[in-house]
Design an enzyme around this catalytic site. Structure first.
Site, PDB file in Angstrom:
ATOM      1  CG  HIS A  90      -2.085   0.939   1.064  1.00 12.09           C
ATOM      2  ND1 HIS A  90      -3.279   0.547   0.494  1.00 12.09           N
ATOM      3  CD2 HIS A  90      -2.233   2.253   1.356  1.00 12.09           C
ATOM      4  CE1 HIS A  90      -4.104   1.584   0.463  1.00 12.09           C
ATOM      5  NE2 HIS A  90      -3.494   2.629   0.987  1.00 12.09           N
ATOM      6  CB  SER A  91       1.027   4.311   0.087  1.00 11.70           C
ATOM      7  OG  SER A  91       1.414   5.641  -0.180  1.00 11.70           O
ATOM      8  CG  MET A  92       7.237   3.305   1.235  1.00 10.34           C
ATOM      9  SD  MET A  92       7.910   3.595   2.899  1.00 10.34           S
ATOM     10  CE  MET A  92       7.259   2.164   3.788  1.00 10.34           C
TER      11      MET A  92
END
Length: 246
Positions: A90-92
């Site tokens: 998720h994201s990073m």
């Protein structure tokens, strides 16, 4: 497994036929994936990755670049790759999962059966702003806006405590440079939020990173649909994982 500090919030499954490694967002931890096992197929074992600098690893220095982190991850998770596996990030965490898949291929190891990047533009799409260069106040304001959690104002001490790790994670993203390589062969399903600042075109750009099947799944809410649309995310992820373990 339980002795490996790189895996947190772990729930063993003796019937597991596939492991799902879950990589955290900037400032996040393995606990973001706590309880996922109950909502996923019974033959899928969830392995939330716990990076240094958070929760029980708070005293350890966080990594500041993906180039430093990924080879260490490949070594520390090596013994857990004895079952077929998939990556969710998720994201990073999407960048970390993507680079780890390439690192395993470079080492001659089997890679993930599928890659699930979420809430992050394709690796070829550059960041327009270096978040790690912002002031503490600007970073905190950004986190509140992206997470849509104004109640964070009630915990200023906690935010101050988390800022060093969060800054390291933001630096990890800000310093990322995409390396031109042959695409992965595994299918990629990208998850995005309809109200997120990341555009559909930036999500679609992940298509170039695989020669396998590709899909984009849009969910309600913004960047942290991981929390706000948790049930729907896990429902769609379950369908994709079911296909992998058949």
């Amino acid at each position: 497994m339980t002795a490996n500090p790189w895996i947190g919030a772990y729930e063993a499954r003796s019937s597991a036929r596939l492991r799902l490694f879950c990589f955290p967002f900037a400032g996040g931890s393995a606990s973001a994936y706590r309880g996922w096992s109950a909502a996923l197929p019974p033959d899928v074992e969830v392995c939330p990755v716990q990076l240094p600098g958070r929760e029980e690893r708070f005293a350890e220095p966080a990594f500041r670049t993906i180039r430093e982190l990924v080879p260490v991850l490949a070594e520390r998770l090596d013994r857990l790759l004895d079952l077929p596996f998939a990556f969710y990030g998720h994201s990073m965490g999407a960048l970390v999962a993507f680079e780890l898949a390439h690192e395993l291929r470079a080492r001659g190891r089997a890679g993930p059966l599928a890659l699930f990047p979420a809430a992050h533009q394709a690796p070829t799409v550059p960041l327009l702003d270096a978040l790690s260069a912002r002031t503490d106040a600007e970073v905190v304001a950004y986190v509140k806006r992206m997470s849509n959690r104004p109640e964070l104002d009630e915990y200023p001490e906690l935010l101050r405590l988390l800022l060093p790790t969060l800054r390291c994670d933001l630096s990890l993203c800000d310093t990322y440079v995409h390396e031109r390589r042959s695409p992965l062969a595994c299918p990629i399903t990208v998850f995005g939020g309809r109200e997120d600042e990341i555009s559909c075109a930036e999500l679609e750009a992940w298509r170039a990173e695989t020669t396998g099947a590709f899909d984009v799944e849009l969910l309600p809410d913004g960047h942290f649909f991981l929390t706000t649309s948790r049930g729907l995310l896990l429902q769609r992820l379950s369908c994709a994982l079911d296909l992998l373990v058949r």
